[in-house]
Motif scaffolding. Structure first.
Motif, short mmCIF file in Angstrom:
data_model
loop_
_atom_site.label_atom_id
_atom_site.label_comp_id
_atom_site.label_asym_id
_atom_site.label_seq_id
_atom_site.Cartn_x
_atom_site.Cartn_y
_atom_site.Cartn_z
N ARG A 179 15.84 -5.92 13.00
CA ARG A 179 15.80 -4.61 11.26
C ARG A 179 15.11 -4.54 10.77
O ARG A 179 14.85 -5.33 10.32
N LYS A 180 14.81 -3.42 10.15
CA LYS A 180 13.26 -3.13 9.58
C LYS A 180 13.90 -4.02 8.51
O LYS A 180 12.91 -5.02 7.34
N GLU A 181 15.35 -4.63 7.66
CA GLU A 181 15.51 -4.83 6.67
C GLU A 181 15.07 -6.92 6.95
O GLU A 181 15.13 -7.35 5.87
N ASP A 182 15.28 -6.79 8.32
CA ASP A 182 15.01 -8.56 8.43
C ASP A 182 13.98 -8.44 8.06
O ASP A 182 13.13 -9.81 7.48
N LEU A 183 12.72 -8.04 8.30
CA LEU A 183 11.28 -7.58 8.09
C LEU A 183 11.14 -7.59 7.06
O LEU A 183 10.52 -8.61 5.96
N ILE A 184 11.86 -6.77 5.89
CA ILE A 184 11.62 -6.76 4.41
C ILE A 184 11.58 -7.85 3.25
O ILE A 184 11.35 -8.93 2.99
N ILE A 185 13.58 -8.65 4.12
CA ILE A 185 13.50 -9.79 3.55
C ILE A 185 12.56 -10.86 3.69
O ILE A 185 12.45 -11.91 3.02
N ALA A 186 11.94 -11.33 5.15
CA ALA A 186 11.21 -12.41 5.48
C ALA A 186 9.75 -12.03 4.29
O ALA A 186 9.23 -13.24 4.06
N VAL A 187 9.12 -11.20 4.08
CA VAL A 187 8.29 -10.56 3.37
C VAL A 187 8.42 -11.40 1.48
O VAL A 187 7.58 -11.68 1.10
N GLU A 230 1.03 -1.65 -0.18
CA GLU A 230 0.57 0.21 -0.18
C GLU A 230 0.73 0.87 0.22
O GLU A 230 0.93 1.99 -0.85
N GLN A 231 2.13 1.04 0.93
CA GLN A 231 2.63 2.34 1.50
C GLN A 231 4.28 3.24 0.58
O GLN A 231 4.45 3.20 0.84
N GLY A 232 4.37 1.85 0.32
CA GLY A 232 5.71 1.58 -0.26
C GLY A 232 7.05 1.10 1.34
O GLY A 232 6.43 0.47 2.50
N LEU A 233 8.75 1.26 1.08
CA LEU A 233 8.63 0.59 1.60
C LEU A 233 9.20 1.46 3.15
O LEU A 233 10.38 1.00 4.41
N GLN A 234 8.56 2.64 3.21
CA GLN A 234 9.04 3.67 4.35
C GLN A 234 8.07 3.48 5.08
O GLN A 234 7.94 3.76 6.57
N VAL A 235 7.18 2.36 5.61
CA VAL A 235 6.42 1.90 6.00
C VAL A 235 7.00 1.57 7.75
O VAL A 235 8.53 0.63 7.08
N THR A 236 7.45 1.70 8.59
CA THR A 236 7.53 1.78 10.30
C THR A 236 7.43 0.51 10.73
O THR A 236 5.78 -0.54 9.95
N VAL A 237 8.29 -0.71 11.55
CA VAL A 237 7.48 -1.56 12.23
C VAL A 237 6.85 -1.38 13.29
O VAL A 237 5.84 -2.08 13.19
#
Length: 193
Positions: free
Chosen positions: A66-74, A39-46
């Motif tokens: 880290r937020k990057e860990d969440l992004i990679i999991a997604v 919806e909002q792109g990668l600027q979404v916060t944890v």
């Protein structure tokens, strides 16, 4: 996270239920993060992910420090598929033909998955950087055909390919036919003048 041993399980009869709850929370966090990133792109916060998922921030940070860990999991599964496809192109008998098939396929995948497109464009997370490196190797191998500009290098691939991806994202273009058109333009940019 180490699994509890039998003695811990015996002394804590609620442990299996908590593990099931933790797994459900993790699945909800991933689904929510995917939805918010789309919806909002990668600027979404944890914290935004935690709030919408209905879990505490600590629940998210415990699994994804880290937020990057969440992004990679997604996008883990999508990157695995993309990496397999890239490896198959690298292993092909005719690198130029593989490249001409690979780039439109890549753009179609990115058109279908905005989160993957955002992460791919960023190119800084390890899976994306690794795939961009592989694409650079594929272009170099295709160069032997004489149908690729001899001066093309990995930086050119990042600028031309990721530049097109970025603009399609900025323009909120989701039509696969449009993405295929730009895939053709990327290939044309790599050919000798």
């Amino acid at each position: 996270m180490t699994p509890p041993d039998a003695a811990q399980m015996a002394s804590d009869p609620d442990a299996p239920r908590r593990r099931i709850d933790a797994r459900r929370n993790q699945e909800r966090v991933i689904a929510t993060a995917r939805e918010l990133f789309a919806e909002q792109g990668l600027q979404v916060t944890v914290p935004q992910v935690a709030e919408r998922a209905g879990v505490g921030r600590a629940t998210v940070y415990r699994s994804y420090p880290r937020k990057e860990d969440l992004i990679i999991a997604v996008v883990r599964e999508q990157f695995q598929e993309l990496e397999q496809r890239t490896n198959a192109a690298l292993d092909g008998a005719d690198a130029y033909r593989e490249l001409c098939s690979y780039v439109p396929d890549l753009f179609e995948r990115l058109a279908r998955d905005r989160v993957l497109a955002d992460v791919f464009f960023e190119g800084r997370l390890l899976p994306a950087a690794r795939i961009l490196n592989q694409i650079g190797r594929l272009v170099a191998a295709a160069g032997a055909s004489g149908l690729i500009r001899p001066d093309v290098d990995e930086r050119d691939i990042r600028v031309i390919l990721c530049g097109a991806v970025r603009q399609l994202i900025v323009l909120d273009q989701r039509e696969p036919a449009v993405w295929r058109r730009y895939a053709d333009m990327v290939l044309n940019a790599l050919r000798p003048a």
